[in-house]
Every structure is written in C-alpha cells, then in structure tokens.
Design a protein around this motif. Structure first.
Motif, PDB file in Angstrom:
ATOM      1  N   LEU A  60       0.912  -1.387  -0.227  1.00  0.00           N
ATOM      2  CA  LEU A  60       0.132  -0.302   0.196  1.00  0.00           C
ATOM      3  C   LEU A  60       0.748   1.410   0.240  1.00  0.00           C
ATOM      4  CD1 LEU A  60      -3.237  -0.857   2.460  1.00  0.00           C
ATOM      5  CD2 LEU A  60      -3.088  -0.996  -0.143  1.00  0.00           C
ATOM      6  N   GLY A  61       2.521   0.950   1.070  1.00  0.00           N
ATOM      7  CA  GLY A  61       2.829   2.583   0.742  1.00  0.00           C
ATOM      8  C   GLY A  61       3.629   2.551  -0.587  1.00  0.00           C
ATOM      9  N   ASP A  62       4.005   1.628  -1.163  1.00  0.00           N
ATOM     10  CA  ASP A  62       5.347   2.509  -2.496  1.00  0.00           C
ATOM     11  C   ASP A  62       4.766   2.066  -3.302  1.00  0.00           C
ATOM     12  OD1 ASP A  62       6.722  -0.077  -1.383  1.00  0.00           O
ATOM     13  OD2 ASP A  62       5.948  -1.882  -2.392  1.00  0.00           O
ATOM     14  N   PRO A  63       5.226   3.174  -4.211  1.00  0.00           N
ATOM     15  CA  PRO A  63       4.903   3.758  -5.086  1.00  0.00           C
ATOM     16  C   PRO A  63       4.293   2.738  -6.639  1.00  0.00           C
ATOM     17  CG  PRO A  63       7.203   3.815  -5.624  1.00  0.00           C
ATOM     18  CD  PRO A  63       6.222   3.257  -3.982  1.00  0.00           C
ATOM     19  N   ALA A  64       3.598   2.891  -7.062  1.00  0.00           N
ATOM     20  CA  ALA A  64       2.689   2.666  -8.342  1.00  0.00           C
ATOM     21  C   ALA A  64       1.890   3.909  -9.442  1.00  0.00           C
ATOM     22  CB  ALA A  64       1.225   1.477  -7.335  1.00  0.00           C
ATOM     23  N   ARG A  65       1.250   3.130 -10.282  1.00  0.00           N
ATOM     24  CA  ARG A  65       0.316   4.589 -11.242  1.00  0.00           C
ATOM     25  C   ARG A  65      -0.998   3.744 -11.864  1.00  0.00           C
ATOM     26  NH1 ARG A  65       3.909   7.284  -9.669  1.00  0.00           N
ATOM     27  NH2 ARG A  65       5.670   7.975 -10.954  1.00  0.00           N
ATOM     28  N   ILE A  66      -2.039   4.202 -11.669  1.00  0.00           N
ATOM     29  CA  ILE A  66      -3.279   3.000 -12.138  1.00  0.00           C
ATOM     30  C   ILE A  66      -3.834   4.355 -12.807  1.00  0.00           C
ATOM     31  CG2 ILE A  66      -3.329   2.446  -9.260  1.00  0.00           C
ATOM     32  CD1 ILE A  66      -4.984   5.217  -9.132  1.00  0.00           C
ATOM     33  N   CYS A  67      -4.952   3.858 -13.484  1.00  0.00           N
ATOM     34  CA  CYS A  67      -5.945   4.781 -14.956  1.00  0.00           C
ATOM     35  C   CYS A  67      -6.892   4.526 -14.185  1.00  0.00           C
ATOM     36  CB  CYS A  67      -5.961   3.661 -16.673  1.00  0.00           C
ATOM     37  SG  CYS A  67      -6.666   2.334 -15.903  1.00  0.00           S
ATOM     38  N   SER A  68      -8.273   5.452 -14.795  1.00  0.00           N
ATOM     39  CA  SER A  68      -9.167   5.618 -14.239  1.00  0.00           C
ATOM     40  C   SER A  68      -9.904   4.304 -13.772  1.00  0.00           C
ATOM     41  CB  SER A  68      -9.746   6.500 -14.981  1.00  0.00           C
ATOM     42  OG  SER A  68     -10.715   6.732 -16.217  1.00  0.00           O
ATOM     43  N   TYR A  69      -9.949   2.933 -14.276  1.00  0.00           N
ATOM     44  CA  TYR A  69     -10.227   2.188 -14.331  1.00  0.00           C
ATOM     45  C   TYR A  69      -9.508   1.337 -13.133  1.00  0.00           C
ATOM     46  CZ  TYR A  69     -12.642   2.943 -18.091  1.00  0.00           C
ATOM     47  OH  TYR A  69     -14.269   3.368 -18.676  1.00  0.00           O
ATOM     48  N   GLU A  70      -8.867   1.608 -12.577  1.00  0.00           N
ATOM     49  CA  GLU A  70      -8.064   1.149 -11.547  1.00  0.00           C
ATOM     50  C   GLU A  70      -7.173  -0.025 -12.041  1.00  0.00           C
ATOM     51  OE1 GLU A  70     -10.553   0.028  -7.960  1.00  0.00           O
ATOM     52  OE2 GLU A  70     -11.142   1.971  -7.669  1.00  0.00           O
ATOM     53  N   CYS A  71      -6.509   0.190 -13.342  1.00  0.00           N
ATOM     54  CA  CYS A  71      -5.359  -0.615 -14.061  1.00  0.00           C
ATOM     55  C   CYS A  71      -4.198  -0.443 -13.042  1.00  0.00           C
ATOM     56  CB  CYS A  71      -5.154  -0.417 -15.639  1.00  0.00           C
ATOM     57  SG  CYS A  71      -6.931  -1.026 -16.436  1.00  0.00           S
ATOM     58  N   THR A  72      -3.552  -1.767 -12.764  1.00  0.00           N
ATOM     59  CA  THR A  72      -2.320  -1.020 -11.563  1.00  0.00           C
ATOM     60  C   THR A  72      -1.394  -1.511 -11.929  1.00  0.00           C
ATOM     61  OG1 THR A  72      -4.012  -1.292  -9.427  1.00  0.00           O
ATOM     62  CG2 THR A  72      -1.225  -1.413  -9.037  1.00  0.00           C
ATOM     63  N   PHE A  73      -0.122  -0.627 -12.010  1.00  0.00           N
ATOM     64  CA  PHE A  73       1.379  -1.323 -12.794  1.00  0.00           C
ATOM     65  C   PHE A  73       2.365  -0.346 -11.934  1.00  0.00           C
ATOM     66  CE2 PHE A  73      -2.100  -0.663 -16.430  1.00  0.00           C
ATOM     67  CZ  PHE A  73      -1.472  -1.931 -16.539  1.00  0.00           C
ATOM     68  N   CYS A  74       3.806  -1.151 -12.071  1.00  0.00           N
ATOM     69  CA  CYS A  74       4.939  -0.773 -11.130  1.00  0.00           C
ATOM     70  C   CYS A  74       4.926   0.361 -11.793  1.00  0.00           C
ATOM     71  CB  CYS A  74       5.902  -1.675 -10.834  1.00  0.00           C
ATOM     72  SG  CYS A  74       6.709  -2.683 -12.506  1.00  0.00           S
ATOM     73  N   VAL A  75       6.316   1.145 -11.156  1.00  0.00           N
ATOM     74  CA  VAL A  75       6.255   2.338 -11.716  1.00  0.00           C
ATOM     75  C   VAL A  75       7.759   2.122 -12.900  1.00  0.00           C
ATOM     76  CG1 VAL A  75       8.021   4.396 -11.495  1.00  0.00           C
ATOM     77  CG2 VAL A  75       6.674   4.227 -10.127  1.00  0.00           C
ATOM     78  N   PRO A  76       8.760   1.194 -13.080  1.00  0.00           N
ATOM     79  CA  PRO A  76       8.808   1.177 -14.145  1.00  0.00           C
ATOM     80  C   PRO A  76       8.160   0.299 -14.671  1.00  0.00           C
ATOM     81  CG  PRO A  76      10.416   0.037 -12.316  1.00  0.00           C
ATOM     82  CD  PRO A  76       8.920   0.512 -11.743  1.00  0.00           C
ATOM     83  N   CYS A  77       7.166  -0.497 -14.879  1.00  0.00           N
ATOM     84  CA  CYS A  77       6.417   0.038 -16.305  1.00  0.00           C
ATOM     85  C   CYS A  77       5.398   0.461 -17.166  1.00  0.00           C
ATOM     86  CB  CYS A  77       5.262  -2.172 -16.048  1.00  0.00           C
ATOM     87  SG  CYS A  77       5.994  -3.251 -15.894  1.00  0.00           S
ATOM     88  N   ALA A  78       5.364   0.940 -15.994  1.00  0.00           N
ATOM     89  CA  ALA A  78       4.409   2.474 -16.078  1.00  0.00           C
ATOM     90  C   ALA A  78       5.528   3.439 -17.006  1.00  0.00           C
ATOM     91  CB  ALA A  78       4.134   3.014 -14.445  1.00  0.00           C
ATOM     92  N   ASP A  79       6.447   3.524 -16.829  1.00  0.00           N
ATOM     93  CA  ASP A  79       7.392   4.285 -17.559  1.00  0.00           C
ATOM     94  C   ASP A  79       7.771   3.736 -18.822  1.00  0.00           C
ATOM     95  OD1 ASP A  79       7.857   6.242 -15.248  1.00  0.00           O
ATOM     96  OD2 ASP A  79       9.771   5.260 -14.464  1.00  0.00           O
ATOM     97  N   ALA A  80       7.734   2.168 -19.162  1.00  0.00           N
ATOM     98  CA  ALA A  80       8.032   1.248 -19.799  1.00  0.00           C
ATOM     99  C   ALA A  80       7.049   1.995 -21.282  1.00  0.00           C
ATOM    100  CB  ALA A  80       8.518   0.464 -19.711  1.00  0.00           C
ATOM    101  N   MET A  81       6.013   2.220 -20.630  1.00  0.00           N
ATOM    102  CA  MET A  81       4.295   2.048 -21.233  1.00  0.00           C
ATOM    103  C   MET A  81       4.305   3.464 -21.653  1.00  0.00           C
ATOM    104  SD  MET A  81       2.240  -0.606 -19.652  1.00  0.00           S
ATOM    105  CE  MET A  81       2.648  -0.562 -18.181  1.00  0.00           C
ATOM    106  N   HIS A  82       5.204   4.425 -21.131  1.00  0.00           N
ATOM    107  CA  HIS A  82       4.855   5.675 -21.226  1.00  0.00           C
ATOM    108  C   HIS A  82       3.883   6.584 -20.854  1.00  0.00           C
ATOM    109  CE1 HIS A  82       8.117   5.984 -23.873  1.00  0.00           C
ATOM    110  NE2 HIS A  82       8.214   5.174 -24.427  1.00  0.00           N
ATOM    111  N   ASP A  83       3.392   6.172 -19.671  1.00  0.00           N
ATOM    112  CA  ASP A  83       1.987   6.250 -18.547  1.00  0.00           C
ATOM    113  C   ASP A  83       1.104   6.158 -19.491  1.00  0.00           C
ATOM    114  OD1 ASP A  83       3.383   6.467 -16.173  1.00  0.00           O
ATOM    115  OD2 ASP A  83       4.069   8.195 -16.739  1.00  0.00           O
TER     116      ASP A  83
END
Length: 62
Positions: free
Chosen positions: A19-42
């Motif tokens: 819960l305290g780790d950084p992560a990225r989400i979209c408005s549908y709550e799809c969840t990705f780690c920061v390295p994967c989100a960066d690789a997908m250009h957010d």
C-alpha cells in the motif's frame, strides 16, 4: 466506492505493490509498477488512459 488497491503489477505480474509503495493507475484502477508504467510512457495498455501516481492510503491504527 473505495479505490481498489491492487497488490501486483498487471504487466510484469511479479512486482508486489504494498500500500505504501509507489505505483501508477488509470481511471479504471488498472495498476502497474513504476518501471512498467515508465516503459509504457504512462499510457494504460487496457484502456488507453493516462497512468498517474496511485494515491496513498492512511494507515488506520486501532
């Protein structure tokens, strides 16, 4: 309606996201780690939406 705090990256499926780790989400709550989100250009590969920093949730103490 509460935000679903998913525990795994949907792309690499190996990164555990506490819960305290950084992560990225979209408005549908799809969840990705920061390295994967960066690789997908957010950009969410599921809906094409923007991936933004997942909000933190306050720790509840009893």
């Amino acid at each position: 309606m509460a935000l679903e705090m998913r525990e795994r990256c949907e792309r690499c499926e190996t990164t555990v996201l506490a819960l305290g780790d950084p992560a990225r989400i979209c408005s549908y709550e799809c969840t990705f780690c920061v390295p994967c989100a960066d690789a997908m250009h957010d950009v969410c590969p599921n809906c094409g939406g923007e991936l933004v920093a997942r909000p933190t949730r306050a720790t509840v103490t009893a």
